[in-house]
Motif scaffolding. Sequence first.
Motif, PDB file in Angstrom:
ATOM      1  N   ILE A 163       0.762  -1.187  -0.006  1.00 48.97           N
ATOM      2  CA  ILE A 163       0.003  -0.018   0.042  1.00 48.97           C
ATOM      3  C   ILE A 163       0.845   0.981  -0.046  1.00 48.97           C
ATOM      4  O   ILE A 163       1.601   1.356   0.955  1.00 48.97           O
ATOM      5  CB  ILE A 163      -0.867   0.155   1.270  1.00 48.97           C
ATOM      6  N   THR A 164       0.533   2.047  -0.979  1.00 44.67           N
ATOM      7  CA  THR A 164       1.389   3.118  -0.966  1.00 44.67           C
ATOM      8  C   THR A 164       0.996   4.647  -0.446  1.00 44.67           C
ATOM      9  O   THR A 164      -0.431   4.633  -0.313  1.00 44.67           O
ATOM     10  CB  THR A 164       1.840   3.585  -2.526  1.00 44.67           C
ATOM     11  N   CYS A 165       1.767   5.517  -0.167  1.00 48.29           N
ATOM     12  CA  CYS A 165       1.428   6.566   0.550  1.00 48.29           C
ATOM     13  C   CYS A 165       2.110   7.818  -0.370  1.00 48.29           C
ATOM     14  O   CYS A 165       3.300   7.672  -0.013  1.00 48.29           O
ATOM     15  CB  CYS A 165       1.770   6.756   1.897  1.00 48.29           C
ATOM     16  N   GLY A 166       1.471   8.756  -1.057  1.00 55.14           N
ATOM     17  CA  GLY A 166       2.466   9.456  -1.951  1.00 55.14           C
ATOM     18  C   GLY A 166       2.320  10.949  -1.545  1.00 55.14           C
ATOM     19  O   GLY A 166       1.132  11.546  -1.036  1.00 55.14           O
ATOM     20  N   GLY A 167       3.419  11.640  -1.255  1.00 56.90           N
ATOM     21  CA  GLY A 167       3.479  12.990  -1.201  1.00 56.90           C
ATOM     22  C   GLY A 167       4.942  13.910  -1.294  1.00 56.90           C
ATOM     23  O   GLY A 167       5.905  12.897  -1.513  1.00 56.90           O
ATOM     24  N   ASN A 168       4.982  14.927  -1.435  1.00 51.66           N
ATOM     25  CA  ASN A 168       5.893  15.639  -1.979  1.00 51.66           C
ATOM     26  C   ASN A 168       7.253  15.556  -1.040  1.00 51.66           C
ATOM     27  O   ASN A 168       6.850  16.045   0.217  1.00 51.66           O
ATOM     28  CB  ASN A 168       5.660  17.236  -2.274  1.00 51.66           C
ATOM     29  N   ASN A 169       8.321  14.793  -1.447  1.00 51.92           N
ATOM     30  CA  ASN A 169       9.275  14.595  -0.426  1.00 51.92           C
ATOM     31  C   ASN A 169       8.833  14.260   0.946  1.00 51.92           C
ATOM     32  O   ASN A 169       9.491  14.421   1.856  1.00 51.92           O
ATOM     33  CB  ASN A 169       9.988  16.226  -0.194  1.00 51.92           C
ATOM     34  N   ILE A 170       8.103  13.189   0.618  1.00 52.42           N
ATOM     35  CA  ILE A 170       7.626  12.383   2.031  1.00 52.42           C
ATOM     36  C   ILE A 170       8.641  11.547   2.817  1.00 52.42           C
ATOM     37  O   ILE A 170       8.564  11.346   3.824  1.00 52.42           O
ATOM     38  CB  ILE A 170       6.403  11.436   1.475  1.00 52.42           C
ATOM     39  N   GLY A 171       9.832  11.321   1.919  1.00 51.18           N
ATOM     40  CA  GLY A 171      10.780  10.490   2.528  1.00 51.18           C
ATOM     41  C   GLY A 171      11.600  11.379   3.564  1.00 51.18           C
ATOM     42  O   GLY A 171      12.215  10.770   4.390  1.00 51.18           O
ATOM     43  N   SER A 172      11.216  12.851   3.617  1.00 50.28           N
ATOM     44  CA  SER A 172      11.874  13.515   4.755  1.00 50.28           C
ATOM     45  C   SER A 172      11.162  13.824   5.909  1.00 50.28           C
ATOM     46  O   SER A 172      11.549  14.410   6.924  1.00 50.28           O
ATOM     47  CB  SER A 172      12.238  15.023   3.910  1.00 50.28           C
ATOM     48  N   LYS A 173       9.881  13.345   6.062  1.00 49.96           N
ATOM     49  CA  LYS A 173       8.828  13.153   6.916  1.00 49.96           C
ATOM     50  C   LYS A 173       8.625  11.852   7.550  1.00 49.96           C
ATOM     51  O   LYS A 173       9.185  10.985   7.191  1.00 49.96           O
ATOM     52  CB  LYS A 173       7.588  13.760   6.687  1.00 49.96           C
ATOM     53  N   SER A 174       8.077  11.819   8.865  1.00 48.88           N
ATOM     54  CA  SER A 174       7.960  10.614   9.615  1.00 48.88           C
ATOM     55  C   SER A 174       6.447  10.180   9.235  1.00 48.88           C
ATOM     56  O   SER A 174       5.364  10.882   9.269  1.00 48.88           O
ATOM     57  CB  SER A 174       7.738  11.080  10.887  1.00 48.88           C
ATOM     58  N   VAL A 175       6.230   8.826   8.950  1.00 51.20           N
ATOM     59  CA  VAL A 175       5.188   8.402   8.451  1.00 51.20           C
ATOM     60  C   VAL A 175       4.732   7.042   9.229  1.00 51.20           C
ATOM     61  O   VAL A 175       5.378   6.393   9.692  1.00 51.20           O
ATOM     62  CB  VAL A 175       5.272   7.969   6.780  1.00 51.20           C
ATOM     63  N   HIS A 176       3.327   7.083   9.587  1.00 51.16           N
ATOM     64  CA  HIS A 176       2.924   6.068  10.290  1.00 51.16           C
ATOM     65  C   HIS A 176       1.615   5.668   9.596  1.00 51.16           C
ATOM     66  O   HIS A 176       0.999   6.196   8.766  1.00 51.16           O
ATOM     67  CB  HIS A 176       2.196   6.933  11.605  1.00 51.16           C
ATOM     68  N   TRP A 177       1.501   4.421   9.981  1.00 54.84           N
ATOM     69  CA  TRP A 177       0.347   3.585   9.371  1.00 54.84           C
ATOM     70  C   TRP A 177      -0.930   3.110  10.541  1.00 54.84           C
ATOM     71  O   TRP A 177      -0.263   2.446  11.423  1.00 54.84           O
ATOM     72  CB  TRP A 177       0.701   2.649   8.484  1.00 54.84           C
ATOM     73  N   TYR A 178      -1.953   3.345   9.925  1.00 54.89           N
ATOM     74  CA  TYR A 178      -3.126   2.607  10.881  1.00 54.89           C
ATOM     75  C   TYR A 178      -4.206   1.582  10.127  1.00 54.89           C
ATOM     76  O   TYR A 178      -4.104   1.679   8.985  1.00 54.89           O
ATOM     77  CB  TYR A 178      -3.958   3.805  11.386  1.00 54.89           C
ATOM     78  N   TYR A 213      -6.719   0.860   5.509  1.00 53.33           N
ATOM     79  CA  TYR A 213      -5.457   1.304   6.011  1.00 53.33           C
ATOM     80  C   TYR A 213      -4.840   3.032   5.633  1.00 53.33           C
ATOM     81  O   TYR A 213      -5.250   3.211   4.631  1.00 53.33           O
ATOM     82  CB  TYR A 213      -4.286   0.471   5.366  1.00 53.33           C
ATOM     83  N   TYR A 214      -4.732   3.327   6.702  1.00 51.56           N
ATOM     84  CA  TYR A 214      -4.534   4.918   6.538  1.00 51.56           C
ATOM     85  C   TYR A 214      -2.914   5.454   6.876  1.00 51.56           C
ATOM     86  O   TYR A 214      -2.399   4.849   7.797  1.00 51.56           O
ATOM     87  CB  TYR A 214      -5.398   5.906   7.511  1.00 51.56           C
ATOM     88  N   CYS A 215      -2.390   5.904   5.986  1.00 50.42           N
ATOM     89  CA  CYS A 215      -1.001   6.739   6.376  1.00 50.42           C
ATOM     90  C   CYS A 215      -1.193   7.897   6.836  1.00 50.42           C
ATOM     91  O   CYS A 215      -2.337   8.740   6.694  1.00 50.42           O
ATOM     92  CB  CYS A 215      -0.047   6.647   5.310  1.00 50.42           C
ATOM     93  N   GLN A 216      -0.301   8.372   7.951  1.00 48.74           N
ATOM     94  CA  GLN A 216      -0.202   9.768   8.526  1.00 48.74           C
ATOM     95  C   GLN A 216       0.990  10.261   8.337  1.00 48.74           C
ATOM     96  O   GLN A 216       2.071   9.579   8.735  1.00 48.74           O
ATOM     97  CB  GLN A 216      -0.822   9.583   9.895  1.00 48.74           C
ATOM     98  N   VAL A 217       1.164  11.459   8.065  1.00 50.30           N
ATOM     99  CA  VAL A 217       2.430  12.326   7.864  1.00 50.30           C
ATOM    100  C   VAL A 217       2.510  12.972   9.084  1.00 50.30           C
ATOM    101  O   VAL A 217       1.556  14.054   9.228  1.00 50.30           O
ATOM    102  CB  VAL A 217       2.414  12.588   6.694  1.00 50.30           C
TER     103      VAL A 217
END
Lengths: 107, 119
Positions: free
Chosen positions: A20-35, A85-89
């Motif tokens: 399951i993907t979660c896309g966002g601009n430069n998301i790799g520089s942020k903390s991502v959580h999954w629910y 499933y939800y990602c959260q940034v």
Amino acid sequence: SYVVTQPPSVSVAPGKTARITCGGNNIGSKSVHWYQQKPGQAPVLVIFYDSDRPSGIPERFSGSNSGNTATLTISRVEAGDEADYYCQVWDSLSDHVFGTGTKVTVL
Amino acid sequence: QVQLVESGGGVVQPGRSLRLSCAASGFTFSSYSMHWVRQAPGKGLEWVAVISYDGSDKYFADSVKGRFTISRDHSKNTLYLQMNSLRAEDAALYYCAREQHVHHAFDIWGQGTMVTVSS
């Protein structure tokens, strides 16, 4: 505000791998959580800080985050993994954004 | 055990007010930032508001800014969401959630309280 996108649905056969993907601009520089959220239940944290698992979450759940995409991987999928499933940034105390959610269907 | 229990939901007319409560137990409530997250029927999760552990910082989603306030009472281990000027689009299941100390994920959630806005 920061926009996070997820595919609306993912279908997977039992025993296979769901991604399951979660896309966002430069998301790799942020903390991502999954629910994980099952019908009629509150969300449950399954991955935090890109790839860490809370206690009690099976090792079958893993995460990664790089560039413009974060990914939740569910290995050896079981019928009980069927859920939304939800990602959260997280970027700061004032900056919490949920993805649009992905419904995982186990075939 | 660690637990969050929401209450205060109900049916309210557009333009009226409602206050939600979230009772915390099983952990040191005063040490954690706390959030409200809502979910409209059949829709996804929407972050609503956060209050820092000591109440000094508060932030709101643009959709509720100026209408909702968030507060906490450490003597009662309770989080609140005051919702004013309610609109039809505010109808949702409202969850309170605890934010982890280090990595800021929401590790504990309540079961939610339902708000219906209807004339």
